[in-house]
Design an enzyme around this catalytic site. Structure first.
Site, PDB file in Angstrom:
ATOM      1  N   LYS A 129       0.834  -1.201   0.000  1.00 12.18           N
ATOM      2  CA  LYS A 129       0.000   0.000   0.000  1.00 12.18           C
ATOM      3  C   LYS A 129       0.870   1.253   0.000  1.00 12.18           C
ATOM      4  CE  LYS A 129      -1.596   2.081   3.563  1.00 12.18           C
ATOM      5  NZ  LYS A 129      -2.253   2.459   4.824  1.00 12.18           N
TER       6      LYS A 129
ATOM      7  N   ASP B 183      -6.311   0.964   1.132  1.00 11.00           N
ATOM      8  CA  ASP B 183      -6.386   1.292   2.551  1.00 11.00           C
ATOM      9  C   ASP B 183      -7.746   0.866   3.092  1.00 11.00           C
ATOM     10  OD1 ASP B 183      -8.153   3.140   1.552  1.00 11.00           O
ATOM     11  OD2 ASP B 183      -7.301   4.849   2.632  1.00 11.00           O
TER      12      ASP B 183
END
Length: 357
Positions: A225, A243
């Site tokens: 991420k 997220d």
């Protein structure tokens, strides 16, 4: 004047012709032919026996064959209600239904339309972390775990003013860094991460942030991420940022049922051209932070309500939903959101969503 009975009525005045019969008053079967001599002939025992034999020969055919159609040889007659029933032991062809009854093509079209609608609502969607170079973005993204971007933006100016390069941060006093990062929460673990990645950058990459995924994920505290945030926004290389907001919304929109971030990334990435990935991430995350909240989504003020299978999980009244829009309370400039009335039907109600399938 009485009316004559019409065909099909059952009036008592209606006279019906008597069925043809023989001299003894017995009816002759319809379609049968009886001559005058046969009708007048007495019914002797021999004649009655002959009639019984002829009737027995006709009975099987009349019993098994439907009217006007001869039965197929060797094939049993089946009742109409069972004609389409599967035979026992026969292979059954299984039809795999698409998830939620929506075809793959329909899912791709709906997902891309949602992204286009969000692009109109959030034309300036961008990373909400303040940064001036890839190193600052990398550190800020690591610090943003379990806290808000606003809190990180309030903390990083002091950090970067004192430690502007990876070499400076790698050689810093851990206690001093911890004190600066205390407002971000988990400050000890985050101090170890940012100092550790700074050391690796200084020793292995000449103080520069690498532009490859396989190098970024080797840095302490950096996962896929974080790596995609840096690649997409500091190097212009497409990536999907999965997220908590992204995970919640793509499942709520039924783009995927996966729960693992890597699998979500793969499933959603397959719905869009690679060139859309970075902006898509911003659009989804901005929408999740401002409108489609975890506990109280503002369904009645949502610009993509007609495309959302989860419409109705939150507040559907337009005025009440508008009060749930977080970013209207001091949000960033340049954000465009159509008024709730833009999403109402002629009767003043929110336009019904287009359910999947």
């Amino acid at each position: 004047m009485e009316e004559e009975p019409t065909a099909g009525t059952s009036g008592a005045a209606e006279e019906r012709p008597a069925p043809p019969g023989n001299a003894a008053g017995e009816a002759v079967p319809a379609g049968g032919s009886a001559s005058a001599d046969e009708a007048a002939a007495p019914q002797t025992p021999e004649r009655k026996a002959s009639a019984r034999k002829a009737s027995a020969r006709k009975a099987p055919a009349e019993k098994s064959a439907p009217a006007g159609k001869a039965p197929a040889a060797g094939r049993p007659l089946v009742a109409p209600g069972k004609a389409t029933a599967a035979l026992k032991g026969a292979p059954v062809k299984s039809v795999v239904e698409p998830a939620k009854g929506e075809s793959r093509i329909a899912l791709v079209r709906r997902a891309r339309r949602i992204n286009r609608e969000l692009a109109e609502v959030f034309p300036y969607a961008h990373p909400e972390l303040d940064f001036e170079n890839p190193f600052q973005l990398l550190v800020a993204t690591v610090l943003s775990a379990q806290t808000t971007d606003l809190r990180v933006n309030q903390t990083t100016p002091a950090l970067f003013a004192q430690y502007p390069t990876p070499e400076d941060l790698a050689a810093a006093d851990p206690e001093e860094v911890e004190e600066i990062l205390r407002p971000c929460g988990f400050f000890r673990a985050k101090t170890r991460s940012v100092m550790g990645l700074s050391k690796v950058l200084a020793e292995d990459f000449g103080g520069e942030v690498p532009g490859r995924l396989e190098d970024l994920v080797k840095l302490p505290g950096v996962g896929r991420k974080t790596a995609f945030v840096v690649l997409g926004n500091a190097f212009g290389r497409p990536g999907i940022t999965v997220d908590t907001h992204f995970q919640r919304l793509v499942r709520r929109w039924r783009w995927t049922d996966e729960t693992d971030p890597d699998k979500i990334e793969a499933a959603v990435g397959a719905l869009f051209p690679k060139s859309d990935w970075t902006d898509l991430s911003h659009h989804v995350i901005w929408h999740g932070r401002r409108i489609c909240h975890a506990r109280k989504p503002a369904c009645g003020a949502c610009p993509i309500a007609p495309l959302c299978p989860a419409y109705g999980e939150g507040e559907t009244d337009p005025e009440k939903a508008r009060k749930l829009l977080k970013y209207e309370k001091g949000g960033l400039p340049g954000q465009r959101l159509k008024p709730p009335q833009a999403y109402l039907d002629a009767g003043g109600r929110p336009a019904p969503p287009l359910r999947a399938g």
